[in-house]
Design an enzyme around this catalytic site. Structure first.
Site, PDB file in Angstrom:
ATOM      1  N   LYS A 112       0.837  -1.211   0.000  1.00  0.00           N
ATOM      2  CA  LYS A 112       0.000   0.000   0.000  1.00  0.00           C
ATOM      3  C   LYS A 112       0.873   1.263   0.000  1.00  0.00           C
ATOM      4  O   LYS A 112       0.549   2.261  -0.667  1.00  0.00           O
ATOM      5  CB  LYS A 112      -0.920   0.003   1.231  1.00  0.00           C
ATOM      6  CG  LYS A 112      -1.772   1.270   1.404  1.00  0.00           C
ATOM      7  CD  LYS A 112      -2.652   1.546   0.188  1.00  0.00           C
ATOM      8  CE  LYS A 112      -3.777   2.544   0.477  1.00  0.00           C
ATOM      9  NZ  LYS A 112      -3.341   3.832   1.016  1.00  0.00           N
TER      10      LYS A 112
ATOM     11  N   HIS B 283       2.139   1.667  -3.473  1.00  0.00           N
ATOM     12  CA  HIS B 283       0.986   2.140  -4.249  1.00  0.00           C
ATOM     13  C   HIS B 283       0.868   3.655  -4.124  1.00  0.00           C
ATOM     14  O   HIS B 283       0.709   4.369  -5.113  1.00  0.00           O
ATOM     15  CB  HIS B 283      -0.288   1.453  -3.745  1.00  0.00           C
ATOM     16  CG  HIS B 283      -1.568   2.097  -4.200  1.00  0.00           C
ATOM     17  ND1 HIS B 283      -2.042   3.273  -3.639  1.00  0.00           N
ATOM     18  CD2 HIS B 283      -2.475   1.748  -5.147  1.00  0.00           C
ATOM     19  CE1 HIS B 283      -3.168   3.619  -4.227  1.00  0.00           C
ATOM     20  NE2 HIS B 283      -3.451   2.715  -5.141  1.00  0.00           N
TER      21      HIS B 283
ATOM     22  N   GLU C 293       1.306   6.664  -6.797  1.00  0.00           N
ATOM     23  CA  GLU C 293       0.216   7.659  -6.914  1.00  0.00           C
ATOM     24  C   GLU C 293       0.779   9.080  -6.874  1.00  0.00           C
ATOM     25  O   GLU C 293       0.376   9.942  -7.666  1.00  0.00           O
ATOM     26  CB  GLU C 293      -0.772   7.431  -5.773  1.00  0.00           C
ATOM     27  CG  GLU C 293      -1.929   8.385  -5.706  1.00  0.00           C
ATOM     28  CD  GLU C 293      -2.770   8.168  -4.456  1.00  0.00           C
ATOM     29  OE1 GLU C 293      -3.122   9.164  -3.803  1.00  0.00           O
ATOM     30  OE2 GLU C 293      -3.049   6.992  -4.117  1.00  0.00           O
TER      31      GLU C 293
END
Length: 476
Positions: A184, A187, A191
């Site tokens: 995460k 991720h 982003e």
């Protein structure tokens, strides 16, 4: 009354939305909040989902309402509050019960918590949840780190609430302890890079081509119908076309150019550096947000230094240049994703997680912020070449880089000559140029190190190395 299948602590925005999602998918859920009024208000506003919700006003009542072994999602502010909540829960739990941190936790905290519970009979899951409020309510991408046994206990619930891509649920068990939260974190780092690159392209269109927000929105809308199709491109079109209800001006022109950050991008950079893996696009994006926050300093610097003595970018073929911008953004995205997956690969080896790269790409295809058709291609690339050293050397992505990096080079050159900042786009280009070059320039760095520190070096002819200073065998 039948017991709940799962429990959730923390009825803030994310916790409330996740609880409603769980209830809506047919799972009975017990809920608890430190503030009793918040629990009562949540239940009162649950409408038709009330029958699936068990509101609890004490920890004892909450734990008793859940079917053993009890999975309990903790959805509160990351850091010490999670540790405090765990300590408050522990006296009331029994062997096999599972505490699940679903916040944006640092994966090292997750590993520590996982290890601390090893001999207690309790266990821990670190669960990354991506998609924001909308995702939590209607279907997030879920990245789970924990034991297989604990995952099996919650798999049915998580599968039911996760986003779906062609009927495939966007949830997976990725490894033990901190695996889910680490994925995460990366991720979020990707982003950051993706958002910064989009902002840089917007800046070229706004300040270089002098296009209006509405016109730029049209460009992004057209791109969203092609290879750049993604959630971030989609919402960029929407925000650029939106009008401010007070003034009627484009809403984006009324927003102060200061971007906040919560820390996950910075963690991505720190861990990449710890493992010696370049993540330059992510680093540039994090630094760009930090510079953006120094609004006062930037305004003062502009008065002192002025802007570069270059105005509007002049291009002979405007349509061709806009096509270059599209391809440049695609190339830069490839670089950012390649760096993110390289960091995950290094972490997988370091922590023994055996992270499944194709699976990670699959569960990011829906629900999460960086969802895009691009991830389908990454899934295929890693499925065909699971041991590839880097995404950009897989056949499909090598071809994509060769096709688009010329556009990235032209765009970066044009922007730099036009005085427009493009740190993330430029870093992606630098990454490609460095990674693809068999003979670089680090030989002079190693020679400098040897001269000052007697480190020794590897010779290209394989002979024994000498140690500096040069008087020990080599002439200056």
């Amino acid at each position: 009354m039948s017991q709940a299948e799962i429990g959730l602590i923390g009825l803030g925005v994310m916790g409330s939305n996740l609880a409603l999602n769980i209830a809506e998918k047919g799972n009975k859920i017990a809920v608890f909040n430190r503030t009793v009024d918040a629990t009562r208000r949540f239940y009162a506003e649950a409408g038709a989902l009330k029958d699936q919700i068990v509101p609890c006003e004490t920890i004892q009542e909450f734990v008793a309402a859940i079917r053993p072994p009890r999975p309990i999602i903790i959805m509160i502010k990351a850091g010490d509050p999670v540790d405090q909540q765990m300590e408050a829960l522990k006296p009331h739990l029994a062997k096999g019960d599972i505490m699940i941190d679903a916040g944006n936790a640092n994966f090292r905290d997750t590993m520590r918590r996982f290890d601390a519970l090893k001999d207690s009979g309790l266990t821990f899951i670190g669960m990354g949840v991506s998609g924001g409020e909308e995702g939590a309510r209607h279907g997030p991408s879920i990245m789970v780190g924990g034991t297989e046994e604990s995952y099996r206990r919650v798999e049915k619930v998580l599968t039911s609430i996760a986003a779906k891509y062609d009927s495939d649920p966007c949830v997976a068990s990725l490894g033990e302890n901190g695996a889910g939260h680490f994925v995460k974190t990366i991720h979020n780092g990707i982003e950051y890079a993706d958002m910064q690159m989009i902002a840089e392209i917007y800046g070229i269109l706004r300040d270089g081509l002098k296009m209006s927000a509405q016109e730029i929105g049209e460009v992004f809308g057209a791109w969203n119908k092609g290879r750049l199709n993604s959630y971030l491109i989609e919402i960029t079109e929407k925000v650029l076309k939106a009008a401010d209800p007070l003034t009627g001006n484009p809403i984006v022109d009324m927003i102060l150019d200061k971007a906040g950050q919560k820390g996950t991008g910075k963690w991505s950079v720190i861990e990449a550096q710890n493992m010696g893996v370049p993540a330059t696009a992510i680093e540039a994006a994090v630094a760009a947000r930090s510079i953006s926050s120094a609004k006062g300093e930037r305004e003062a610097a502009e008065k002192i230094l002025g802007l570069p003595p270059v105005g509007e970018i002049r291009v002979t073929d405007r349509d061709a240049f806009i096509k270059d911008l599209e391809n440049a953004l695609l190339a830069a995205k490839v670089g950012a994703y390649a760096q993110g997956f390289a960091v995950m690969s290094a972490a997988s080896n370091e922590f023994g997680w055996n992270l499944p790269m194709p699976t990670i790409a699959k569960i990011w295809r829906a629900g999460c912020i960086i969802r895009s058709q691009f991830l389908d291609e990454i899934t295929t690339a890693f499925t065909k070449a699971p041991d590839a050293a880097n995404l950009i050397v897989t056949p499909a992505f090598a071809a994509m880089v060769k096709e688009t990096d010329g556009a990235l080079r032209r765009v970066v050159s044009t922007a730099v000559l036009g005085g427009l900042p493009v740190p993330a786009l430029a870093s992606a280009l630098g990454y490609f140029d460095s990674y693809r070059r068999g003979r670089g320039t680090a030989n002079v760095i190693q020679a400098q190190r040897d001269f000052f520190g007697a480190h020794g070096f590897d010779r290209i002819d394989g002979a024994d190395s000498h140690h500096g200073p040069w008087g020990s065998g080599l002439s200056a």
